[in-house]
Design a protein around this motif. Structure first.
Motif, PDB file in Angstrom:
ATOM      1  N   ILE A  21       0.835  -1.205   0.000  1.00 51.91           N
ATOM      2  CA  ILE A  21       0.000   0.000   0.000  1.00 51.91           C
ATOM      3  C   ILE A  21       0.869   1.255   0.000  1.00 51.91           C
ATOM      4  O   ILE A  21       0.600   2.207  -0.732  1.00 51.91           O
ATOM      5  N   LYS A  22       1.935   1.256   0.796  1.00 49.10           N
ATOM      6  CA  LYS A  22       2.846   2.417   0.847  1.00 49.10           C
ATOM      7  C   LYS A  22       3.471   2.675  -0.523  1.00 49.10           C
ATOM      8  O   LYS A  22       3.507   3.809  -0.993  1.00 49.10           O
ATOM      9  N   TYR A  23       3.945   1.624  -1.176  1.00 45.78           N
ATOM     10  CA  TYR A  23       4.551   1.779  -2.495  1.00 45.78           C
ATOM     11  C   TYR A  23       3.517   2.214  -3.532  1.00 45.78           C
ATOM     12  O   TYR A  23       3.799   3.015  -4.409  1.00 45.78           O
ATOM     13  N   PHE A  24       2.290   1.681  -3.419  1.00 46.26           N
ATOM     14  CA  PHE A  24       1.223   2.063  -4.334  1.00 46.26           C
ATOM     15  C   PHE A  24       0.863   3.535  -4.159  1.00 46.26           C
ATOM     16  O   PHE A  24       0.662   4.251  -5.143  1.00 46.26           O
ATOM     17  N   LEU A  25       0.793   4.002  -2.917  1.00 43.86           N
ATOM     18  CA  LEU A  25       0.476   5.412  -2.665  1.00 43.86           C
ATOM     19  C   LEU A  25       1.573   6.331  -3.196  1.00 43.86           C
ATOM     20  O   LEU A  25       1.281   7.388  -3.763  1.00 43.86           O
ATOM     21  N   PHE A  26       2.831   5.920  -3.038  1.00 47.16           N
ATOM     22  CA  PHE A  26       3.930   6.709  -3.595  1.00 47.16           C
ATOM     23  C   PHE A  26       3.814   6.791  -5.116  1.00 47.16           C
ATOM     24  O   PHE A  26       3.966   7.860  -5.703  1.00 47.16           O
ATOM     25  N   SER A  27       3.522   5.667  -5.742  1.00 46.53           N
ATOM     26  CA  SER A  27       3.366   5.644  -7.203  1.00 46.53           C
ATOM     27  C   SER A  27       2.183   6.498  -7.640  1.00 46.53           C
ATOM     28  O   SER A  27       2.267   7.206  -8.647  1.00 46.53           O
ATOM     29  N   SER A  28       1.099   6.438  -6.893  1.00 42.96           N
ATOM     30  CA  SER A  28      -0.082   7.245  -7.218  1.00 42.96           C
ATOM     31  C   SER A  28       0.238   8.732  -7.120  1.00 42.96           C
ATOM     32  O   SER A  28      -0.199   9.521  -7.967  1.00 42.96           O
ATOM     33  N   LEU A  29       0.986   9.112  -6.091  1.00 40.83           N
ATOM     34  CA  LEU A  29       1.392  10.509  -5.948  1.00 40.83           C
ATOM     35  C   LEU A  29       2.250  10.951  -7.132  1.00 40.83           C
ATOM     36  O   LEU A  29       2.062  12.045  -7.667  1.00 40.83           O
ATOM     37  N   THR A  93       6.904   3.917 -12.149  1.00 43.22           N
ATOM     38  CA  THR A  93       5.791   3.595 -11.252  1.00 43.22           C
ATOM     39  C   THR A  93       5.457   2.108 -11.304  1.00 43.22           C
ATOM     40  O   THR A  93       5.141   1.513 -10.273  1.00 43.22           O
ATOM     41  N   VAL A  94       5.534   1.515 -12.477  1.00 43.41           N
ATOM     42  CA  VAL A  94       5.301   0.068 -12.572  1.00 43.41           C
ATOM     43  C   VAL A  94       6.352  -0.676 -11.756  1.00 43.41           C
ATOM     44  O   VAL A  94       6.032  -1.613 -11.009  1.00 43.41           O
ATOM     45  N   ALA A  95       7.604  -0.247 -11.852  1.00 38.88           N
ATOM     46  CA  ALA A  95       8.678  -0.890 -11.094  1.00 38.88           C
ATOM     47  C   ALA A  95       8.467  -0.723  -9.591  1.00 38.88           C
ATOM     48  O   ALA A  95       8.658  -1.672  -8.818  1.00 38.88           O
ATOM     49  N   VAL A  96       8.067   0.469  -9.166  1.00 36.52           N
ATOM     50  CA  VAL A  96       7.853   0.718  -7.733  1.00 36.52           C
ATOM     51  C   VAL A  96       6.683  -0.113  -7.209  1.00 36.52           C
ATOM     52  O   VAL A  96       6.753  -0.670  -6.110  1.00 36.52           O
ATOM     53  N   ILE A  97       5.619  -0.232  -7.984  1.00 36.10           N
ATOM     54  CA  ILE A  97       4.459  -1.008  -7.543  1.00 36.10           C
ATOM     55  C   ILE A  97       4.816  -2.489  -7.409  1.00 36.10           C
ATOM     56  O   ILE A  97       4.409  -3.162  -6.464  1.00 36.10           O
TER      57      ILE A  97
END
Length: 115
Positions: A21-29, A93-97
């Motif tokens: 969730i943390k990584y997804f929120l960072f990517s969303s930002l 973002t794909v890599a971070v997710i």
């Protein structure tokens, strides 16, 4: 005994979900900021409405391509650099997710050395 030792190395599911969730929120930002840059840039340089700027930015960011033709040199330069920027942002973002998922998978597939 080896199974218990292996399970202790893997992050508990609850903590893993928090990490995802943390990584997804960072990517969303990162995506939201990229869309804001694109929307404002297309609006300012391309002299199109904000909604059309958002539409262009969204399609460029996802790799679909531009909608409106840019007429001025400044608008064409912005569109070019934004397209390059968007390609990097999309891949990042794909890599971070997927990073925590790949990390967990590597831990699960790890076979400890036999002593």
């Amino acid at each position: 005994m080896k199974t218990k030792q292996l399970n202790r190395q893997i992050l508990p599911l609850k903590d893993f979900i928090k990490r995802v969730i943390k990584y997804f929120l960072f990517s969303s930002l990162l995506i939201v900021l990229s869309l804001a840059i694109g929307t404002l840039g297309y609006h300012y340089y391309g002299e199109i409405s904000r909604i059309d700027g958002f539409y262009n930015a969204s399609l460029i960011l996802t790799g679909m391509g531009p909608v409106n033709e840019m007429h001025t040199t400044a608008a064409k330069l912005f569109a070019s650099f934004y397209a390059l920027f968007s390609g990097i942002v999309f891949l990042s973002t794909v890599a971070v997710i997927f990073a925590p998922i790949a990390h967990r998978l590597l831990h699960i597939l790890h076979i400890p050395d036999e002593e």
